[in-house]
Scaffold this motif. Structure first.
Motif, PDB file in Angstrom:
ATOM      1  N   ASP A 187     -36.370  -6.863 -77.970  1.00  0.00           N
ATOM      2  CA  ASP A 187     -36.841  -7.654 -76.826  1.00  0.00           C
ATOM      3  C   ASP A 187     -36.067  -7.215 -75.582  1.00  0.00           C
ATOM      4  OD1 ASP A 187     -38.585  -9.074 -78.420  1.00  0.00           O
ATOM      5  OD2 ASP A 187     -37.129 -10.640 -78.870  1.00  0.00           O
ATOM      6  N   VAL A 188     -36.791  -6.750 -74.558  1.00  0.00           N
ATOM      7  CA  VAL A 188     -36.166  -6.211 -73.348  1.00  0.00           C
ATOM      8  C   VAL A 188     -36.775  -6.863 -72.112  1.00  0.00           C
ATOM      9  CG1 VAL A 188     -35.629  -3.997 -74.415  1.00  0.00           C
ATOM     10  CG2 VAL A 188     -37.830  -4.305 -73.263  1.00  0.00           C
ATOM     11  N   VAL A 189     -36.119  -6.639 -70.978  1.00  0.00           N
ATOM     12  CA  VAL A 189     -36.589  -7.158 -69.690  1.00  0.00           C
ATOM     13  C   VAL A 189     -37.497  -6.120 -69.034  1.00  0.00           C
ATOM     14  CG1 VAL A 189     -35.884  -7.921 -67.387  1.00  0.00           C
ATOM     15  CG2 VAL A 189     -34.520  -8.550 -69.386  1.00  0.00           C
ATOM     16  N   THR A 190     -38.604  -6.580 -68.496  1.00  0.00           N
ATOM     17  CA  THR A 190     -39.545  -5.713 -67.798  1.00  0.00           C
ATOM     18  C   THR A 190     -39.717  -6.181 -66.351  1.00  0.00           C
ATOM     19  OG1 THR A 190     -41.458  -7.050 -68.444  1.00  0.00           O
ATOM     20  CG2 THR A 190     -40.806  -5.255 -69.923  1.00  0.00           C
ATOM     21  N   VAL A 191     -40.266  -5.306 -65.537  1.00  0.00           N
ATOM     22  CA  VAL A 191     -40.587  -5.624 -64.138  1.00  0.00           C
ATOM     23  C   VAL A 191     -42.057  -5.989 -64.076  1.00  0.00           C
ATOM     24  CG1 VAL A 191     -40.618  -4.766 -61.767  1.00  0.00           C
ATOM     25  CG2 VAL A 191     -38.837  -3.990 -63.359  1.00  0.00           C
ATOM     26  N   ALA A 226     -31.614   6.222 -77.016  1.00  0.00           N
ATOM     27  CA  ALA A 226     -31.197   6.921 -75.801  1.00  0.00           C
ATOM     28  C   ALA A 226     -31.621   6.184 -74.539  1.00  0.00           C
ATOM     29  CB  ALA A 226     -31.760   8.339 -75.783  1.00  0.00           C
ATOM     30  N   VAL A 227     -32.559   5.247 -74.664  1.00  0.00           N
ATOM     31  CA  VAL A 227     -33.062   4.514 -73.499  1.00  0.00           C
ATOM     32  C   VAL A 227     -32.188   3.289 -73.268  1.00  0.00           C
ATOM     33  CG1 VAL A 227     -35.012   3.255 -72.532  1.00  0.00           C
ATOM     34  CG2 VAL A 227     -35.416   5.305 -73.910  1.00  0.00           C
ATOM     35  N   LYS A 228     -31.647   3.186 -72.062  1.00  0.00           N
ATOM     36  CA  LYS A 228     -30.811   2.044 -71.703  1.00  0.00           C
ATOM     37  C   LYS A 228     -31.667   0.996 -71.004  1.00  0.00           C
ATOM     38  CE  LYS A 228     -27.226   4.256 -73.204  1.00  0.00           C
ATOM     39  NZ  LYS A 228     -26.629   3.893 -74.510  1.00  0.00           N
ATOM     40  N   ALA A 229     -31.792  -0.149 -71.616  1.00  0.00           N
ATOM     41  CA  ALA A 229     -32.613  -1.218 -71.040  1.00  0.00           C
ATOM     42  C   ALA A 229     -31.859  -2.534 -71.146  1.00  0.00           C
ATOM     43  CB  ALA A 229     -33.951  -1.313 -71.765  1.00  0.00           C
ATOM     44  N   LYS A 239     -40.631 -10.239 -70.121  1.00  0.00           N
ATOM     45  CA  LYS A 239     -40.040  -9.792 -71.370  1.00  0.00           C
ATOM     46  C   LYS A 239     -41.102  -9.079 -72.200  1.00  0.00           C
ATOM     47  CE  LYS A 239     -36.726 -13.651 -71.649  1.00  0.00           C
ATOM     48  NZ  LYS A 239     -36.261 -14.801 -72.488  1.00  0.00           N
ATOM     49  N   ALA A 240     -40.650  -8.132 -73.007  1.00  0.00           N
ATOM     50  CA  ALA A 240     -41.550  -7.406 -73.905  1.00  0.00           C
ATOM     51  C   ALA A 240     -40.774  -6.997 -75.144  1.00  0.00           C
ATOM     52  CB  ALA A 240     -42.139  -6.182 -73.211  1.00  0.00           C
ATOM     53  N   SER A 241     -41.502  -6.851 -76.250  1.00  0.00           N
ATOM     54  CA  SER A 241     -40.909  -6.387 -77.500  1.00  0.00           C
ATOM     55  C   SER A 241     -41.385  -4.967 -77.738  1.00  0.00           C
ATOM     56  CB  SER A 241     -41.336  -7.300 -78.658  1.00  0.00           C
ATOM     57  OG  SER A 241     -40.757  -6.877 -79.869  1.00  0.00           O
ATOM     58  N   VAL A 242     -40.456  -4.027 -77.735  1.00  0.00           N
ATOM     59  CA  VAL A 242     -40.813  -2.609 -77.845  1.00  0.00           C
ATOM     60  C   VAL A 242     -39.935  -1.930 -78.892  1.00  0.00           C
ATOM     61  CG1 VAL A 242     -41.557  -2.469 -75.442  1.00  0.00           C
ATOM     62  CG2 VAL A 242     -39.190  -1.929 -76.017  1.00  0.00           C
ATOM     63  N   ALA A 243     -40.466  -0.814 -79.437  1.00  0.00           N
ATOM     64  CA  ALA A 243     -39.667   0.051 -80.302  1.00  0.00           C
ATOM     65  C   ALA A 243     -38.848   0.945 -79.385  1.00  0.00           C
ATOM     66  CB  ALA A 243     -40.574   0.871 -81.207  1.00  0.00           C
ATOM     67  N   LEU A 298     -39.549  -0.760 -67.671  1.00  0.00           N
ATOM     68  CA  LEU A 298     -38.397  -1.433 -68.256  1.00  0.00           C
ATOM     69  C   LEU A 298     -37.270  -1.466 -67.226  1.00  0.00           C
ATOM     70  CD1 LEU A 298     -38.259   0.161 -71.832  1.00  0.00           C
ATOM     71  CD2 LEU A 298     -39.508  -1.867 -71.068  1.00  0.00           C
ATOM     72  N   LEU A 299     -36.478  -2.512 -67.249  1.00  0.00           N
ATOM     73  CA  LEU A 299     -35.357  -2.637 -66.322  1.00  0.00           C
ATOM     74  C   LEU A 299     -34.092  -2.112 -66.996  1.00  0.00           C
ATOM     75  CD1 LEU A 299     -34.506  -3.734 -63.513  1.00  0.00           C
ATOM     76  CD2 LEU A 299     -33.811  -5.834 -64.690  1.00  0.00           C
ATOM     77  N   SER A 300     -33.427  -1.164 -66.349  1.00  0.00           N
ATOM     78  CA  SER A 300     -32.178  -0.618 -66.884  1.00  0.00           C
ATOM     79  C   SER A 300     -31.003  -1.151 -66.067  1.00  0.00           C
ATOM     80  CB  SER A 300     -32.191   0.912 -66.858  1.00  0.00           C
ATOM     81  OG  SER A 300     -32.150   1.385 -65.524  1.00  0.00           O
TER      82      SER A 300
END
Length: 214
Positions: A46-50, A75-78, A67-71, A101-103
């Protein structure tokens, strides 16, 4: 007269215990593989999105974020969804677009224009735009060049040009038709009026500073 012929006897094929065990092992292995695959597909974060456009320097609110649930690739910093509150109230260090995605590197708690600084907008024609992309925080030098058809009286031809240190706050996209890019540059408050005068007279050029700022 010959008697009736008895039908041939069909003996049941004997099943070897080893073959049965191997079959069961393969089935079990296949099931384990499917289970691992299902676990990998289900390993989501679960990550933060714009969710809407946010300009450079704008303070983030909960309405700007989702918010979104992604695989998520390691290497991706979110920013994780449970840390959403920690980014609300901070400023966008870069322009944010919906659906991204918000990093952590895209937000800052500092004002992009600091105390004792002024913001000078500079218009660059296509031939004046560096091939290296201009990004917020990048150090630049504003260089004063003589206007065409004029000379600096009393100065030798090899005199060093006047320069002002600056920092990119925002760079716009190229304007349709003209290709002009507007760059907001932060300078010291004492240098701001001079840089603005150079820009108005068309005698200002922007060059990238060395990575270490020297």
């Amino acid at each position: 007269m010959a008697g009736p012929v008895a039908p041939p006897r069909v003996s049941a094929r004997r099943r070897r215990p080893g073959v049965i065990a191997l079959s069961l092992a393969l089935i079990a292995a296949g099931g384990a593989g499917v289970a691992v695959l299902l676990l990998q597909v289900g390993n989501r974060t679960d990550v933060v999105t714009v969710v809407r456009d946010v300009q450079v320097g704008q303070v983030l609110t909960e309405d700007d974020l989702g918010k979104a649930s992604v695989a998520l690739d390691p290497a991706v910093k979110a920013v994780r969804a449970d840390n959403l509150k920690s980014v609300v109230g901070k400023r966008a260090a870069v322009e944010l677009k919906p659906g991204s995605l918000l990093s952590p590197s895209q937000v800052t708690k500092d004002n992009l224009v600091k105390a004792g600084e002024q913001l000078v907008p500079i218009g660059l024609e296509p031939k004046q735009i560096p091939a290296t992309a201009l990004v917020p925080g990048q150090k630049v030098e504003l260089v004063h060049v003589p206007a065409q058809g004029t000379t600096d009286t009393g100065k030798t031809s090899d005199a060093a040009p006047q320069t002002i240190d600056g920092r990119v706050v925002k760079a716009s996209g190229a304007a349709p038709g003209t290709g002009i890019v507007v760059v907001d540059v932060a300078t010291s408050a004492t240098d701001g009026p001079t840089a603005a005068a150079w820009e108005a007279a068309g005698t200002l050029r922007l060059v990238l500073a060395a990575p270490d700022g020297n």
